[in-house]
Design a protein around this motif. Structure first.
Motif, mmCIF file in Angstrom:
data_model
loop_
_atom_site.group_PDB
_atom_site.id
_atom_site.type_symbol
_atom_site.label_atom_id
_atom_site.label_comp_id
_atom_site.label_asym_id
_atom_site.label_seq_id
_atom_site.Cartn_x
_atom_site.Cartn_y
_atom_site.Cartn_z
ATOM 1 N N GLY A 6 -13.554 -1.036 -41.468
ATOM 2 C CA GLY A 6 -12.408 -0.161 -40.931
ATOM 3 C C GLY A 6 -13.056 0.030 -39.625
ATOM 4 O O GLY A 6 -12.142 0.639 -39.216
ATOM 5 N N LYS A 7 -13.941 -1.303 -38.827
ATOM 6 C CA LYS A 7 -13.749 -1.296 -37.813
ATOM 7 C C LYS A 7 -12.964 -1.379 -36.853
ATOM 8 O O LYS A 7 -12.170 -2.719 -37.693
ATOM 9 C CB LYS A 7 -15.348 -1.909 -37.469
ATOM 10 N N VAL A 8 -12.409 -1.855 -36.291
ATOM 11 C CA VAL A 8 -11.564 -2.488 -34.567
ATOM 12 C C VAL A 8 -12.541 -3.130 -33.580
ATOM 13 O O VAL A 8 -13.226 -2.151 -32.986
ATOM 14 C CB VAL A 8 -10.790 -0.752 -33.808
ATOM 15 N N GLY A 9 -11.546 -4.393 -34.125
ATOM 16 C CA GLY A 9 -12.174 -5.344 -32.889
ATOM 17 C C GLY A 9 -10.879 -5.332 -32.092
ATOM 18 O O GLY A 9 -10.135 -6.460 -32.043
ATOM 19 N N ILE A 10 -11.256 -5.392 -30.411
ATOM 20 C CA ILE A 10 -10.270 -6.116 -30.194
ATOM 21 C C ILE A 10 -11.173 -7.662 -29.066
ATOM 22 O O ILE A 10 -11.831 -7.651 -29.209
ATOM 23 C CB ILE A 10 -9.869 -5.319 -28.416
ATOM 24 N N ILE A 11 -9.815 -8.770 -29.353
ATOM 25 C CA ILE A 11 -10.834 -9.426 -29.460
ATOM 26 C C ILE A 11 -9.761 -10.301 -27.842
ATOM 27 O O ILE A 11 -8.433 -10.403 -28.098
ATOM 28 C CB ILE A 11 -10.891 -10.595 -30.176
#
Length: 260
Positions: A6-11
């Motif tokens: 459920g976490k959101v990661g911007i790469i």
């Protein structure tokens, strides 16, 4: 194994290379991977494929040197998912030339992508991380965050600078439960490195094979390239660490090229 359910990661720069590998692993570990890239079509293609590995991804057009694009892109991620948990500042380029001949416009271009991009994306994400009282920022540095090589003056300068930025973010972010760290890879055989091999060969007057074995890998313990998977594992270790015990640090992944 750390889970990012459920976490959101911007790469950033995640349509290919190291960024793509990080996004893929983040998705496999349960997170929503946001592929932020200058090439939106490549980002969409990557997001489609990464969507087969885990939760819904997202593609965002992002020139990390453009303040409005960064702010709008990050805001669109927060609007879609309601949170931002991880930023991986990975976008970068390489320009190889002796310092005495280095065009000022190329110097400024490289520093802008690496340092302005890191600043702008960090600033944009921190307001969401601070509001939710949690978050992790991971910068993709380099062995060149620690030492120099010929022909790479702005790159070495920029990668050293990321360590300074990281330390400030770690100190300012601590009260908001936001951590910052730097992963410093050795040579990874990405398109960026493949492009450098003939360029360095031409500048140094040696063969491509000599660049690989006598320049790039000569100080490693085993003559091996670092892999994109090696880097992704280190990034997600930093991103998933549970508290401020591990913040403001840099980790070199280089087959022993640089030891500290």
């Amino acid at each position: 194994m750390v889970r990012f359910d459920g976490k959101v990661g911007i790469i950033t720069g995640a349509a290919s290379g190291i960024g793509r590998a990080i996004a893929e692993q983040f998705a496999r570990d349960g997170g929503h991977a946001v592929i932020a890239d200058l090439d939106i079509e490549a980002a969409r293609k990557a997001a489609y494929e990464i969507g087969k590995l885990g939760p819904e991804p997202m593609a965002v057009a992002m020139d990390v040197t453009n303040e409005n694009q960064v702010e709008d892109g990050v805001a669109s991620v927060a609007k879609k998912f309601g949170r931002i948990d991880v930023l991986v500042s990975n976008a970068g380029i390489q320009i190889v030339k002796p310092l005495a001949e280095f065009p000022f416009q190329d110097w400024k271009k490289l520093l802008s992508i690496h340092l302005d991009g890191a600043f702008l994306t960090t600033r944009a994400c921190l307001k969401y991380m601070y509001a939710q009282k949690s978050g992790a920022v991971v910068y993709i540095g380099s062995v060149h965050s620690k030492e120099a090589s010929k022909l790479k003056a702005p790159y070495v300068t920029a990668k050293h600078g990321l360590i300074g930025l990281c330390k400030v973010v770690a100190k300012e972010g601590a009260e908001h439960n936001v951590r910052a760290n730097v992963v410093c890879p050795g040579f990874v055989r990405t398109p960026l490195v493949e492009k450098q091999i003939p360029e360095q060969a031409a500048e140094l007057g040696i063969s491509d094979d000599e660049v690989v074995h006598n320049v790039m890998l000569k100080d490693t313990v085993d003559g091996e390239f670092t892999t994109v998977g090696d880097v992704a594992d280190a990034v997600l270790y930093f991103a998933g660490f549970p508290n401020n015990a591990l913040t403001g640090q840099s980790l070199v992944i280089s087959h022993g090229w640089f030891m500290q």
